[in-house]
Scaffold this motif. Structure first.
Motif, PDB file in Angstrom:
ATOM      1  N   THR A   5       0.833  -1.316   0.075  1.00 46.07           N
ATOM      2  CA  THR A   5      -0.124   0.011  -0.186  1.00 46.07           C
ATOM      3  C   THR A   5       0.742   1.262   0.137  1.00 46.07           C
ATOM      4  O   THR A   5       0.339   2.397   0.163  1.00 46.07           O
ATOM      5  CB  THR A   5      -0.857  -0.008   1.178  1.00 46.07           C
ATOM      6  OG1 THR A   5      -0.062  -0.179   2.471  1.00 46.07           O
ATOM      7  CG2 THR A   5      -1.972  -1.073   1.090  1.00 46.07           C
ATOM      8  N   THR A  48      -9.942  -8.369  -3.092  1.00 44.11           N
ATOM      9  CA  THR A  48      -8.501  -8.454  -3.534  1.00 44.11           C
ATOM     10  C   THR A  48      -8.333  -7.803  -5.207  1.00 44.11           C
ATOM     11  O   THR A  48      -9.285  -8.149  -5.769  1.00 44.11           O
ATOM     12  CB  THR A  48      -7.908  -9.835  -3.663  1.00 44.11           C
ATOM     13  OG1 THR A  48      -7.771 -10.402  -2.299  1.00 44.11           O
ATOM     14  CG2 THR A  48      -6.334  -9.922  -4.277  1.00 44.11           C
ATOM     15  N   GLN A  49      -7.202  -7.048  -5.196  1.00 43.07           N
ATOM     16  CA  GLN A  49      -7.045  -6.266  -6.440  1.00 43.07           C
ATOM     17  C   GLN A  49      -5.598  -6.974  -6.908  1.00 43.07           C
ATOM     18  O   GLN A  49      -4.687  -6.914  -6.205  1.00 43.07           O
ATOM     19  CB  GLN A  49      -6.924  -4.918  -6.560  1.00 43.07           C
ATOM     20  CG  GLN A  49      -6.632  -4.312  -7.806  1.00 43.07           C
ATOM     21  CD  GLN A  49      -6.809  -2.942  -7.916  1.00 43.07           C
ATOM     22  OE1 GLN A  49      -6.157  -2.231  -7.017  1.00 43.07           O
ATOM     23  NE2 GLN A  49      -7.099  -2.323  -9.251  1.00 43.07           N
ATOM     24  N   LEU A  51      -2.599  -6.884  -9.586  1.00 42.05           N
ATOM     25  CA  LEU A  51      -1.818  -5.942 -10.437  1.00 42.05           C
ATOM     26  C   LEU A  51      -0.648  -6.299 -11.191  1.00 42.05           C
ATOM     27  O   LEU A  51       0.130  -7.055 -10.586  1.00 42.05           O
ATOM     28  CB  LEU A  51      -1.565  -4.615  -9.575  1.00 42.05           C
ATOM     29  CG  LEU A  51      -2.350  -3.752  -8.782  1.00 42.05           C
ATOM     30  CD1 LEU A  51      -1.657  -2.620  -8.047  1.00 42.05           C
ATOM     31  CD2 LEU A  51      -3.409  -3.288  -9.787  1.00 42.05           C
ATOM     32  N   SER A  61      -1.453  -0.074 -14.085  1.00 40.89           N
ATOM     33  CA  SER A  61      -1.986  -0.761 -12.791  1.00 40.89           C
ATOM     34  C   SER A  61      -2.033   0.312 -11.857  1.00 40.89           C
ATOM     35  O   SER A  61      -3.140   0.148 -11.007  1.00 40.89           O
ATOM     36  CB  SER A  61      -1.134  -1.716 -12.742  1.00 40.89           C
ATOM     37  OG  SER A  61      -1.077  -2.808 -13.568  1.00 40.89           O
ATOM     38  N   SER A  65      -5.874   1.242  -9.917  1.00 41.81           N
ATOM     39  CA  SER A  65      -5.963   0.909  -8.437  1.00 41.81           C
ATOM     40  C   SER A  65      -6.028   2.246  -7.686  1.00 41.81           C
ATOM     41  O   SER A  65      -6.978   2.259  -6.650  1.00 41.81           O
ATOM     42  CB  SER A  65      -4.537   0.223  -7.820  1.00 41.81           C
ATOM     43  OG  SER A  65      -4.876  -0.065  -6.754  1.00 41.81           O
ATOM     44  N   ARG A  69      -9.142   2.693  -5.136  1.00 41.17           N
ATOM     45  CA  ARG A  69      -9.115   3.205  -3.768  1.00 41.17           C
ATOM     46  C   ARG A  69      -9.490   4.659  -3.369  1.00 41.17           C
ATOM     47  O   ARG A  69     -10.162   4.720  -2.338  1.00 41.17           O
ATOM     48  CB  ARG A  69      -7.344   3.299  -3.492  1.00 41.17           C
ATOM     49  CG  ARG A  69      -6.919   1.910  -3.144  1.00 41.17           C
ATOM     50  CD  ARG A  69      -5.098   1.955  -3.153  1.00 41.17           C
ATOM     51  NE  ARG A  69      -4.702   0.560  -3.193  1.00 41.17           N
ATOM     52  CZ  ARG A  69      -4.600   0.200  -1.833  1.00 41.17           C
ATOM     53  NH1 ARG A  69      -4.974   0.518  -1.028  1.00 41.17           N
ATOM     54  NH2 ARG A  69      -4.177  -1.347  -1.993  1.00 41.17           N
ATOM     55  N   THR A  87      -3.825  -5.425  -2.057  1.00 38.10           N
ATOM     56  CA  THR A  87      -3.397  -5.255  -3.463  1.00 38.10           C
ATOM     57  C   THR A  87      -2.314  -6.258  -3.390  1.00 38.10           C
ATOM     58  O   THR A  87      -1.328  -6.534  -2.685  1.00 38.10           O
ATOM     59  CB  THR A  87      -2.888  -3.866  -3.569  1.00 38.10           C
ATOM     60  OG1 THR A  87      -4.065  -2.887  -3.419  1.00 38.10           O
ATOM     61  CG2 THR A  87      -2.199  -4.033  -5.056  1.00 38.10           C
ATOM     62  N   GLU A  89       0.567  -7.439  -5.759  1.00 39.49           N
ATOM     63  CA  GLU A  89       1.341  -7.226  -6.997  1.00 39.49           C
ATOM     64  C   GLU A  89       2.042  -8.606  -7.687  1.00 39.49           C
ATOM     65  O   GLU A  89       2.670  -9.270  -6.919  1.00 39.49           O
ATOM     66  CB  GLU A  89       2.765  -6.052  -6.666  1.00 39.49           C
ATOM     67  CG  GLU A  89       2.039  -4.716  -6.074  1.00 39.49           C
ATOM     68  CD  GLU A  89       3.191  -3.853  -5.787  1.00 39.49           C
ATOM     69  OE1 GLU A  89       4.494  -4.233  -5.942  1.00 39.49           O
ATOM     70  OE2 GLU A  89       2.956  -2.972  -4.931  1.00 39.49           O
ATOM     71  N   THR A 116      -8.805  -6.234 -11.442  1.00 39.86           N
ATOM     72  CA  THR A 116      -7.337  -6.778 -11.955  1.00 39.86           C
ATOM     73  C   THR A 116      -6.868  -5.913 -13.090  1.00 39.86           C
ATOM     74  O   THR A 116      -7.669  -5.631 -14.023  1.00 39.86           O
ATOM     75  CB  THR A 116      -7.593  -8.132 -12.170  1.00 39.86           C
ATOM     76  OG1 THR A 116      -8.062  -9.152 -10.968  1.00 39.86           O
ATOM     77  CG2 THR A 116      -6.153  -8.716 -12.758  1.00 39.86           C
TER      78      THR A 116
END
Length: 385
Positions: A5, A48-49, A51, A61, A65, A69, A87, A89, A116
């Motif tokens: 984050t 969940t995201q 990236l 990405s 995001s 957010r 998140t 990665e 995603t």
């Protein structure tokens, strides 16, 4: 793969983008500290995201995001419940996508995948999810490829690649476009996207010619030595850095070519990377203009973005904001403590929603919006349209 984050800001990231094309390192991305906002509710639904932080995808990405957010942060500031977002990665590889999906599968508290990005990772996550027989909602991935639009676990919000191409071709109909060159910046891009383009070309009754830039080949040099018989109209299937390099090479080569690109390319990023100035480029977007639109939802986006994140508007972060607003609305209707199955069932109702003037209504093809706009950067460096 890591949960993140915090990290680099926009300006520092942009400085490193152009030189990063040949690297494979995963960079962190930064989201401004929001100390003045309420902390996420411990009872909030967890989502969940995923990236793709490979060099050519990290800006897209990050922007997508940021928008998601922003939507959640705006809700918390207003005292409304918002999902708790983790998140993940990845480096964009198939192995990373598999590991990410295994982690989501094994954490039953994660009830949905939200936003995603980018497209190859979105396709891979859907494929891995199907192979695992994982019943989880894939909500608003950055995915223009329509091949999986009939997947009952996919909820695609924005216009498909086919809809974007149709829009561009209509605007160019006076030019009599009969053949389109599809430029893939790497064999990996070609492998991921070619299968989706073939049926689109068939439905559009359009001849296509694939131009795949070899692995390790300098993109600018490839464009500078483009074959003389290459189609007049080229559609570039990559992101901003690669597009800038390609226009540099086309500018050196000379000769007339029209270059088209889809919503993966952020024009602000593109212009900061010293593109070739003598090549006309058509850009499409799948959301209204984030700077000038008077839609109430876009005005809210601009206000929140300035006050909470101190960021400049971009089409991709606006798309993320709309995705976040949509996801949060449906998740709220699923109810506190809802398990994956109930969350999936709630999304599968595919109810039409109106978000402060922006309408989402899933059509028979499985997408909630067919909105497309375009602008052209002409050879004088001016945007038209």
């Amino acid at each position: 793969m890591k949960l993140s984050t915090s990290a680099l800001g926009r300006r520092q990231l942009l400085r490193g983008l152009a030189g990063a094309l040949g690297t494979t390192a995963i960079s962190s991305i930064s989201f401004p500290a929001l100390a003045q906002l309420r902390a996420p509710d411990a009872s909030a639904l967890r989502v969940t995201q995923l990236l793709d932080m490979s060099p050519d995808q990290q800006q897209l990405s990050r922007d997508y995001s940021t928008g998601i957010r922003l939507a959640f942060a705006e809700m918390r500031k207003a005292g409304q419940p918002a999902p708790q977002l983790s998140t993940v990665e990845t480096d964009g590889s198939a192995a990373a996508a598999r590991n990410a999906m295994q982690a989501v599968r094994d954490d039953a508290t994660q009830v949905a995948l939200i936003g995603t990005a980018g497209e190859s990772l979105a396709l891979a996550s859907l494929t891995e999810s199907a192979q695992m027989k994982l019943d989880i909602a894939h909500v608003a991935p950055w995915l223009a490829d329509p091949r999986m639009d009939d997947n009952p676990r996919l909820f695609a919000l924005f216009a498909s690649r086919e809809e974007q191409i149709r829009y561009v071709l209509r605007s160019l109909s006076v030019a009599g476009v009969q053949e389109l060159g599809l430029v893939y910046p790497s064999p990996q891009h070609a492998q991921a996207l070619q299968a989706g383009m073939a049926p689109i070309a068939g439905r559009l009754q359009l001849r296509t010619r694939n131009l795949v830039i070899p692995q390790g080949k300098d993109i600018s040099s490839y464009a500078a030595h483009l074959p003389a018989d290459a189609p007049m109209f080229l559609m570039f299937m990559g992101a901003a850095i690669e597009l800038a390099l390609f226009t540099q090479g086309l500018g050196q080569r000379g000769g007339q070519r029209y270059l088209m690109c889809l919503s993966d390319v952020d024009t602000s990023t593109f212009l900061q990377l010293n593109p070739g100035r003598t090549v006309p480029v058509v850009f499409t977007d799948v959301v209204p203009n984030p700077h000038t639109s008077k839609l109430p939802v876009v005005r809210k986006y601009r206000t929140a973005l300035q006050s909470l994140f101190d960021e400049a508007p971009t089409p991709v972060s606006l798309a993320g904001y709309l995705a976040g607003r949509y996801a949060a609305t449906v998740l709220a209707s699923a109810g506190q403590g809802a398990p994956r199955a109930r969350v999936l069932a709630e999304f599968q109702r595919r109810r039409p929603l109106e978000l402060d003037g922006w309408n989402l209504a899933f059509d028979a093809h499985g997408r909630a919006s067919s909105f497309v706009s375009q602008t052209m950067l002409n050879t004088r460096g001016n945007f038209v349209g």
